[in-house]
Design an enzyme around this catalytic site. Structure first.
Site, PDB file in Angstrom:
ATOM      1  N   LYS A  46       2.960  -3.240   7.511  1.00 28.21           N
ATOM      2  CA  LYS A  46       3.874  -4.010   6.649  1.00 28.21           C
ATOM      3  C   LYS A  46       5.160  -3.240   6.382  1.00 28.21           C
ATOM      4  CE  LYS A  46       5.649  -6.884   3.706  1.00 28.21           C
ATOM      5  NZ  LYS A  46       5.045  -7.250   2.419  1.00 28.21           N
TER       6      LYS A  46
ATOM      7  N   THR B 202       2.208  -4.548  -1.351  1.00 28.33           N
ATOM      8  CA  THR B 202       2.731  -3.560  -0.411  1.00 28.33           C
ATOM      9  C   THR B 202       2.791  -2.222  -1.135  1.00 28.33           C
ATOM     10  OG1 THR B 202       4.052  -5.248   0.708  1.00 28.33           O
ATOM     11  CG2 THR B 202       4.633  -2.957   1.129  1.00 28.33           C
TER      12      THR B 202
ATOM     13  N   LYS C 103      12.278  -0.135  -2.611  1.00 28.39           N
ATOM     14  CA  LYS C 103      10.938   0.445  -2.746  1.00 28.39           C
ATOM     15  C   LYS C 103      10.254   0.573  -1.395  1.00 28.39           C
ATOM     16  CE  LYS C 103       7.499  -2.082  -3.433  1.00 28.39           C
ATOM     17  NZ  LYS C 103       6.386  -2.698  -2.655  1.00 28.39           N
TER      18      LYS C 103
END
Length: 291
Positions: free
Chosen positions: A169, A93, A238
């Protein structure tokens, strides 16, 4: 198929095992040596550099963040090991900006680039039941689909642009973070009036919110089962930051994402970085003085 695999963490290692069980030859590299022994015993070939792992028909990477991708593919020159006509499937990701940059770098070398982040925790990866969000050139996607069939239960295509699967995502993880935060705050409110968290979670996840994200994370909150983490709080931070970055670039306000970022930072400041991000309930409890 001759494969390379870089990144053998909690998600990568079980994915390699599934590829080996399916009969693929897999060359593996990892920044730390700890996961290699079990994979070599299962039939993988360990190599000494990421560039050697990249010498394959298809290279799959599953690294933690943009910094790790840059360190391995640019600083350690894994990208130089990719031969023209090969494909790199990045299942990490990463940011929109990095997805675009990597796609351009690969195109300049005549190498296919597919973004394919996944939905699913470690147990889902081990069972080969991941949902794979994929974007890239149609020909490249078709070539790697047999691998996706081994690793996942379904592939969700999001077009040709490398960043599209990344945005999908990040958007999904933003929704998960919001669900965790909502469950944490609501159950802390209930406990403030003498209702047990277990009773409240059982009721709400059997009625209005009888869906996996609330049921799974709600149970972790009840059991305080935050280690080992299925998905670390630091990684949640993150991804929320990357969602905010993507929103700013597209002029899409994400006000609740800013709240989530601050609450995740609260958890980080209290030593929860390596705990599951379900430990946002600890942040909520701490603020209410109930820890």
């Amino acid at each position: 198929m001759e494969l390379g695999f870089i990144g053998l963490g909690t998600m990568g290692a079980p994915m390699v095992l599934n590829l080996l069980k399916a009969g693929h030859r897999v060359r593996v590299w990892n920044r730390s040596a700890a996961p290699l022994q079990a994979l070599v015993a299962a039939g993988a070939e360990a190599v000494d550099s990421p560039a050697l792992a990249a010498r394959a028909e298809v290279l799959i990477s599953m690294l933690g963040d943009d910094t790790a991708i840059r360190a391995v593919f640019l600083d350690a020159a894994a990208i130089d090991g990719l031969a023209p006509g090969s494909i790199h499937v990045n299942m990490s990701t990463v940011s929109v900006a990095l997805a675009r940059e990597m796609a351009a770098l690969h195109q300049a070398r005549g190498v296919g680039y597919v973004s394919a982040p996944v939905l699913g925790r470690v147990d889902v990866a081990a069972a080969g039941n991941l949902n794979i969000l994929a974007s890239g050139a149609a020909e490249a996607l078709a070539r790697v689909q047999p691998l996706f069939d081994v690793l996942g239960r379904k592939t969700w295509p999001f077009g040709a642009d490398a960043e599209s699967a990344c945005v999908a995502k990040l958007s999904a993880n933003l929704m998960i973070a919001a669900a965790i935060e909502a469950t944490a705050e609501a159950s802390t409110l209930a406990t403030g009036y003498g209702i047990s968290r277990a009773d409240f979670i059982e009721m709400i996840t059997s009625t209005l919110f009888a869906v996996p994200v609330y049921q799974g994370y709600g149970k972790l909150m009840v059991d305080k089962q935050f280690e080992p983490a299925g998905f670390k709080l630091s990684l949640g931070l993150k991804d929320v930051r990357l969602a905010l970055e993507a929103g700013e670039a597209a002029q899409v306000p994400l006000p609740f994402a800013s709240v989530l970022k601050d609450n995740l930072l609260d958890g980080m400041a209290h030593g929860q970085a390596d705990q599951d991000w379900a430990s946002l309930s600890e942040v909520s409890d701490r603020r209410a003085g109930s820890r």
